[in-house]
Enzyme design. Structure first.
Site, mmCIF file in Angstrom:
data_model
loop_
_atom_site.group_PDB
_atom_site.id
_atom_site.type_symbol
_atom_site.label_atom_id
_atom_site.label_comp_id
_atom_site.label_asym_id
_atom_site.label_seq_id
_atom_site.Cartn_x
_atom_site.Cartn_y
_atom_site.Cartn_z
ATOM 1 N N TYR A 284 46.748 48.278 31.359
ATOM 2 C CA TYR A 284 47.476 48.831 32.502
ATOM 3 C C TYR A 284 48.606 49.756 32.058
ATOM 4 C CZ TYR A 284 45.266 45.859 36.033
ATOM 5 O OH TYR A 284 44.384 45.267 36.890
ATOM 6 N N ASP B 298 37.065 34.002 29.479
ATOM 7 C CA ASP B 298 35.818 33.776 30.223
ATOM 8 C C ASP B 298 35.606 32.289 30.480
ATOM 9 O OD1 ASP B 298 35.694 33.897 27.463
ATOM 10 O OD2 ASP B 298 33.658 34.649 27.349
ATOM 11 N N LYS C 153 41.500 36.772 24.708
ATOM 12 C CA LYS C 153 40.157 36.999 24.176
ATOM 13 C C LYS C 153 40.358 37.368 22.696
ATOM 14 C CE LYS C 153 35.694 37.492 25.030
ATOM 15 N NZ LYS C 153 34.796 36.495 25.588
ATOM 16 N N ASP D 77 45.728 39.863 36.248
ATOM 17 C CA ASP D 77 45.392 40.415 37.558
ATOM 18 C C ASP D 77 44.126 39.748 38.093
ATOM 19 O OD1 ASP D 77 45.640 41.998 39.736
ATOM 20 O OD2 ASP D 77 44.971 43.851 38.796
#
Ligand code: NAP
Length: 362
Positions: free
Chosen positions: A124, A224, A191, A248
């Site tokens: 972002y 995930d 991640k 988000d």
């Protein structure tokens, strides 16, 4: 005590939920003088920029703002003013408490998860290279020269910066919040198995910060897996801290667990100023229809009242909203089992119901 607060009604459904919220705030008895400002498309037409300097000055002066959602053109046009506002004011912590209010029909009861999202970096950051542009071609060449994987010449590129400093301060914020609110556990979501130098740094920094808080449990998990676990075993989670993009997405997933984004508030907090706004966007298809749920914005206003030290009006407002939900008589379509139920209430009717409860409680 009276407060000067910047008010940004926003666009789309923003003005109608803002009107509902300011009416409810007035009924709490909190003395607020609004400094009303515009950003986004309306500001672009009037001032030639979607984020006028006057708005930033107003928020810096007042230290606190309440904001409705603002539309961002997709693919073309100006970049998100919501993101720009957070970057300009260094509102590094995005706080999104997701909890179930009794009466809401959702898959789970008693969910109380706080999402703490880093708000200034990651994908972002707005550092992008357009397909075919000279800079993009040079960047692709530079990357190939470093012995990295060859990037296809017809690529667009978005950069994902994650710094130690920003990671440290957001994780510290999460732990401080945990301590201040009697929370037990902080989960760092990442991640890092794939993005070793960005998410890996976020995780390593989080683990270091966690050592300063032996009274609070710390764990990490891959994003995930967390999405799956949140849907199947949400009770595992207490406070979740994550980089910007995952934050988000995961906060909307959590919103879905507690009845939808019609009831999830948000705050963007920096060291000097704070901007309170619902998690949801401007829902343009509902603009001007007096249809959407104003409660997410009202609950954001309750967070704002707590932030300025007005705990009692905040409690009264939250409790009036909770009672309106549990009664189930005056609620918008999103909280109904059938959104076409003829008894759905309008935005303004919900505001009236909340105000009535506030007045009864006086
Ligand atoms: P959205 O405006 O959040 O709307 C998505 C869906 O969420 C709506 O169609 C509606 O679902 C539901 N919804 C949203 N607000 C609701 C409310 N108050 N009460 C009940 N249901 C509500 O997301 P979007 O359509 O992706 O984004 C629209 C614009 O908002 C975009 O320009 C985006 O950039 C902007 N945006 C702004 C902010 C911000 O200002 N902070 C945040 C997010 C997005 P149903 O269709 O099921 O009724």
């Amino acid at each position: 005590m009276s407060y000067n607060i910047t008010l940004i009604p926003g666009d789309g459904v923003g003005p109608e939920i803002t009107e509902a919220t300011t009416r409810a705030l007035e009924a709490t008895g909190a003395a607020i003088k609004w400094d009303i400002r515009q950003i986004g498309e309306a500001a672009l037409e009037k001032y030639g920029t979607p984020l006028p300097l006057e708005v930033l000055l107003s928020i810096n002066r007042n230290k606190v703002a309440l904001k409705g959602p603002v539309t961002t053109p997709i693919g073309t046009g100006f970049r998100s003013v919501n993101v720009a506002l957070r970057q300009e004011l260094d509102l590094y912590a995005c706080l999104r408490p997701c909890k179930t209010y009794p009466g809401i029909k959702s898959r789970y009861e008693n969910i109380d998860i706080v999402v703490v999202r880093e708000n200034t970096e990651d994908l972002y950051a707005g550092i992008e290279f357009k397909k075919g542009a000279k800079d993009t071609t040079e960047l692709i060449k530079f990357i190939a020269e470093q012995g990295q994987r060859k990037i296809s010449a017809d690529s667009g590129i978005s950069i994902k910066p994650i710094s130690e400093r920003a990671s440290r301060r957001i994780v510290t914020f999460a732990f401080e919040y945990a301590r201040a609110h009697g929370r037990k556990k902080v989960t760092c979501v990442h991640k890092a198995n794939i993005m070793k130098f960005s998410d890996g740094l976020f995780l390593a920094t989080a683990a270091k910060v966690a050592r300063n808080y032996p009274d609070i449990q710390f764990e990490d998990a891959i994003v995930d897996n967390v999405c799956m676990q949140l849907v199947t075993k949400p009770e595992r989670y207490d406070i979740i801290v994550l980089p910007n993009l995952y934050g988000d997405i995961v906060s909307e997933l959590c919103a879905g667990l507690v009845g939808g984004i019609g009831v999830v508030p948000g705050a963007n907090i920096g060291d000097k100023v704070a901007v309170f706004e619902p998690v949801h966007g401007s829902a343009p298809k509902y603009a001007g229809r007096n249809k959407v749920n104003p409660m997410a914005m009202m609950l954001s206003a309750a967070m704002m009242l707590r932030h300025i030290g007005e705990e009692k009006p905040a409690q009264r407002l939250e409790s009036a909203i909770a009672r309106t939900i549990s009664e189930g008589k005056t609620i918008t379509y999103d909280l109904k089992a059938d959104p076409n139920d003829p008894s759905v209430a309008t935005t303004s009717a919900v505001a009236d119901a909340v105000i009535k409860k506030l007045k009864e409680a006086r």
